[in-house]
Design a protein around this motif. Structure first.
Motif, short mmCIF file in Angstrom:
data_model
loop_
_atom_site.label_atom_id
_atom_site.label_comp_id
_atom_site.label_asym_id
_atom_site.label_seq_id
_atom_site.Cartn_x
_atom_site.Cartn_y
_atom_site.Cartn_z
N LEU A 1 0.82 -1.21 0.00
CA LEU A 1 0.00 0.00 0.00
C LEU A 1 0.86 1.26 0.00
N ASN A 2 2.10 1.15 0.47
CA ASN A 2 2.98 2.31 0.50
C ASN A 2 3.68 2.57 -0.83
N LEU A 3 3.45 1.68 -1.81
CA LEU A 3 4.01 1.90 -3.15
C LEU A 3 3.12 2.85 -3.93
N PRO A 4 3.69 3.57 -4.91
CA PRO A 4 2.88 4.53 -5.69
C PRO A 4 1.73 3.87 -6.43
N ALA A 5 0.64 4.63 -6.57
CA ALA A 5 -0.53 4.12 -7.29
C ALA A 5 -0.17 3.76 -8.74
N GLU A 6 0.78 4.49 -9.30
CA GLU A 6 1.21 4.21 -10.68
C GLU A 6 1.81 2.82 -10.79
N THR A 7 2.54 2.39 -9.77
CA THR A 7 3.11 1.05 -9.77
C THR A 7 2.00 0.00 -9.75
#
Length: 503
Positions: free
Chosen positions: A463-469
């Motif tokens: 969840l802490n990764l970018p939404a783009e990823t």
């Protein structure tokens, strides 16, 4: 053999392949891998792939921007998350000693479609990981060459260099490692052992030499006061912020956990050890030792290095690009700085090779099951290695590493690894319920508590990764599902079992 162990024809996408079937497949002469690895080899593999850019680069980044001297606590937190997953991997790898890692484990517990999804995910994860590391290795080597007056022509220095178009060094490295892996995994283990010895020596040198330059004042404050984290816009923001409005903080107690979600990626690789289960002489005993042993060694080294480096130089003055080398330069020790750069360049060689090994084993396992063309599941008559997928994937990755700047895609490696952790932990719970009769040489303690905590911890880091990823990951998974229903579902050996008695 009991009825529940007999292979049965099941047309559904959640049909499972029994552990007995998986093990029988490894005994087919033309599809069998050579068993030559020991617990020591596996531990060396694990240390070889885990210790890479993380310890040489991430230490400075998170100390300066996220946690200060408390970076050591961030490594501890990440090590715990990985240990939870490692316990699940160890049970599966000792129970189902078959090439393929999380793919094979999911096939034996959750079903074919989930297995295909995780296999498709791992192919991307290891391919991008290999290419990214090869490009990073090329940068270190060019830097070392520059120190002695040798410079690569800009056109052959890679897309990241002004005027560069092709990264010749990264391309050649992947081709060389492809040849080594075709010749044999034992040769790979010997080369890895030599390189890991150099790399660990450099890390121990940092720890021991750095002890003489520690200043207690640099640890003040050990946990700096919390600060709001700069917010991203749109798809650049962490998914947890997009969905729930929660904005992670830098420094403070929560900053330690923010740092943990970053330094977690310094641990990526221990799961690759599980892909070599089929090539291990005594997997029931040695796989748990290799997986857990390599993770323990690396966690201790990470914590020690972060404590020493933040003690040598105040976290606000640390370099984000070469923190270990620059910390020694700041105390007037350029010799150690050069040795660290050399160790980083040498060390990345094994990271690249073991990631490539992991990918070819997953591809090989999927091919042997018919989900990919069976042409790729034939082993070399002399070396007993999966030479066809190794050559195919090696050439493709070499070209990708040569022509592509992969900084934006590197996060896909991270989300892919965490997704694999979730699937493996879930598989442990399912297989305990569906096959309680299986002999388990290693048993994950406190099931289902440990697997559930592992799932929750991995998902939080995702969840802490970018939404783009997440978006890119979803697109890759969607492509994989289309490929499965157009090819894998119809060609699956398990799916054709009712009509094909040659399985």
């Amino acid at each position: 053999m009991s009825t529940d162990q007999q292979p049965r024809h099941d047309p559904g996408v959640f049909r499972t392949k029994t552990v007995e079937q998986s093990i029988r497949d490894t005994e087919e002469p033309e599809h069998a891998l050579k068993k030559s690895l020991s617990a020591w080899d596996l531990t060396v593999f694990g240390v070889g792939v885990i210790i890479g850019t993380g310890i040489f680069v991430l230490t400075g980044i998170v100390a300066k921007e996220n946690a200060g001297p408390a970076t050591a606590l961030a490594f501890v937190a990440s090590g715990i998350v990985c240990a939870l997953a490692a316990l699940c991997y160890a049970e599966f790898a000792s129970t189902v000693p078959v090439a393929g890692s999380a793919y094979t484990f999911a096939y034996a517990s959750i079903g074919e479609l989930p297995a295909w999804i995780i296999g498709w995910d791992l192919v991307l994860e290891f391919a991008l990981g290999t290419a990214v590391v090869a490009v990073g290795w090329s940068g270190y080597v060019r830097s070392l060459m520059g120190n002695v007056g040798w410079d690569m022509p800009p056109a052959l220095a890679g897309p990241d260099v002004p005027g560069g178009t092709f990264d010749l060094l990264a391309f050649l490295l992947v081709l060389l490692l492809t040849v080594i892996l075709v010749v044999g995994v034992k040769l790979s283990a010997r080369i890895t052992a030599v390189v890991v010895a150099i790399k660990v020596t450099v890390v121990l040198m940092v720890i021991i030499a750095g002890l003489f330059f520690i200043k207690g004042a640099n640890y003040q404050p050990f946990i700096p006061k919390a600060q709001p984290q700069p917010t991203g816009a749109g798809l650049d923001s962490p998914l947890v912020q997009v969905l729930f409005g929660y904005a992670p903080t830098n420094f403070g107690v929560m900053g330690v956990f923010t740092a943990a979600s970053i330094v977690f990626f310094a641990f990526i690789g221990f799961d690759v050890v599980a892909t070599a289960a089929e090539e291990t002489r005594n997997p029931q005993r040695d796989m748990p030792r290799g997986i857990l042993g390599s993770l323990l060694v690396c966690t201790l080294l990470y914590v020690a290095v972060s404590l020493v480096v933040t003690g040598m130089q105040h976290y606000t003055q640390m370099s984000a690009s070469a923190p270990l080398a620059d910390a020694f330069k700041s105390v007037g020790q350029p010799f150690f700085a050069g040795a660290i750069s050399f160790g980083a360049a040498v060390g990345l060689t094994t990271v690249c090779m073991i990631l490539l090994l992991g990918q070819t084993r997953v591809f090989f396992a999927m091919s042997r099951d018919g989900l990919l063309p069976r042409f790729f599941s034939v082993t070399h008559p002399k070396f007993r290695t999966p030479y066809r997928p190794t050559i195919l994937l090696g050439v493709i990755i070499a070209i990708v590493a040569g022509f592509t700047s992969l900084e934006e895609l590197a996060a896909l490696v991270n989300i892919g690894t965490l997704f694999a952790f979730v699937i493996v932990a879930l598989g442990v719970i399912v297989l305990r319920r569906t096959r309680p009769d299986l002999h388990r040489a290693f048993r994950t303690p406190w099931v289902p508590v440990i697997p559930i905590v592992s799932i929750a911890a991995s998902f939080w880091l995702m969840l802490n990764l970018p939404a783009e990823t997440w978006l890119r990951f979803a697109i890759w998974m969607a492509i994989g599902i289309v490929v499965y229903f157009l090819y894998g579902y119809w060609r699956s050996r398990l799916g054709k079992l009712g009509a094909d008695a040659t399985y």
